[in-house]
Design an enzyme around this catalytic site. Structure first.
Site, PDB file in Angstrom:
ATOM      1  N   LYS A  62       0.884  -1.299   0.104  1.00 18.08           N
ATOM      2  CA  LYS A  62       0.027   0.076  -0.021  1.00 18.08           C
ATOM      3  C   LYS A  62       0.798   1.202  -0.151  1.00 18.08           C
ATOM      4  CE  LYS A  62      -3.728  -2.092   2.613  1.00 18.08           C
ATOM      5  NZ  LYS A  62      -4.402  -2.178   3.930  1.00 18.08           N
ATOM      6  N   ALA A  78      -0.650   0.820   5.892  1.00 15.47           N
ATOM      7  CA  ALA A  78      -0.989   0.081   7.209  1.00 15.47           C
ATOM      8  C   ALA A  78      -2.036  -1.189   6.881  1.00 15.47           C
ATOM      9  CB  ALA A  78      -1.666   0.768   8.433  1.00 15.47           C
ATOM     10  N   ASP A  79      -1.931  -2.435   7.629  1.00 18.51           N
ATOM     11  CA  ASP A  79      -2.722  -3.510   7.360  1.00 18.51           C
ATOM     12  C   ASP A  79      -2.883  -3.917   8.606  1.00 18.51           C
ATOM     13  OD1 ASP A  79      -4.200  -5.062   4.970  1.00 18.51           O
ATOM     14  OD2 ASP A  79      -3.255  -6.386   6.247  1.00 18.51           O
ATOM     15  N   GLN A  80      -3.988  -4.869   9.058  1.00 24.26           N
ATOM     16  CA  GLN A  80      -4.204  -5.616   9.966  1.00 24.26           C
ATOM     17  C   GLN A  80      -4.531  -6.912   9.683  1.00 24.26           C
ATOM     18  OE1 GLN A  80      -7.319  -4.414  13.011  1.00 24.26           O
ATOM     19  NE2 GLN A  80      -5.664  -3.933  14.279  1.00 24.26           N
ATOM     20  N   ALA A 115       0.417  -3.997  11.069  1.00 25.98           N
ATOM     21  CA  ALA A 115       1.749  -3.692  10.515  1.00 25.98           C
ATOM     22  C   ALA A 115       1.739  -2.090   9.904  1.00 25.98           C
ATOM     23  CB  ALA A 115       1.974  -4.568   9.275  1.00 25.98           C
TER      24      ALA A 115
END
Length: 202
Positions: A62, A78-80, A115
């Protein structure tokens, strides 16, 4: 007032209201520019299966995707991921799937892997993964239905069918981990990086 001291606008490669709220509340001006990537395709092509690695990969992709269109600017990706043992969860498609996820999570502990990655001019400058452990209280069918009735369509916007900053808090009996990590943006480590880059006034 903003504490941002960068020459160019900070970019958040996310449409997440929770992440945007965290930056806004921290006094950091930014522009939200969503990343145009197919997350599931990227994940499948990578062959990665562990939740932390998947979250880290998607955060990097991203950030890099948006960075390629934002010359000279710092871009936060960001990612989860939510993992219950070996099972990875996605956002529920509707009420029935939300109820199924809640049945699976009820009375058990799951992990959220959040993250972040910061890119500039197509290069990753900073990356980190943080983990929170969430223990959901036991729920019967009546409790699940009552929660779904109260939460409405919001349950389809978050993995696990809950938003801890809202009505989802009623589902839990114990939480281990950073509040910012739970909301999808490990903010303290991000702020540390931005200070090291001399991009913040404080």
């Amino acid at each position: 007032m903003t504490l941002w001291r960068g020459k160019d606008q900070l970019i958040l490669a996310s449409q997440s209201r929770a992440r945007q709220m965290l930056l806004t509340n921290a006094g950091i001006a930014f522009e939200a520019v969503p990343a145009d990537i197919d997350e599931r395709a990227v994940q499948q092509a990578s062959g990665l299966t562990t939740p932390g690695e998947i979250a880290a990969l998607l955060a990097r992709e991203k950030a890099l995707s948006v960075s390629s269109r934002q010359v000279g600017k710092y871009v936060i990706g960001a990612d989860q991921t939510l993992a219950l043992g070996d099972r990875l969860f996605s956002k529920p498609a509707g009420r029935a799937q939300a109820a199924e996820q809640l049945r699976a999570l009820a009375g058990r502990a799951h992990e959220l892997h959040s993250a972040i990655a910061v890119a500039r001019d197509g290069k990753i400058l900073f990356a980190e993964i943080a983990v929170a452990r969430m223990t959901m209280r036991p729920l019967d069918e009546a409790g699940i239905d009552a929660y779904l009735d109260a939460a409405g369509e919001a349950v389809t916007s978050s993995v696990g069918a809950y938003q801890l900053e809202g009505l989802g808090v009623h589902l839990f009996e114990r939480i281990e981990g950073d509040h910012f990590t739970i909301l999808g943006l490990p903010l303290l480590s991000l702020l540390g990086f931005l200070r090291r880059e001399k991009l913040l006034a404080v």
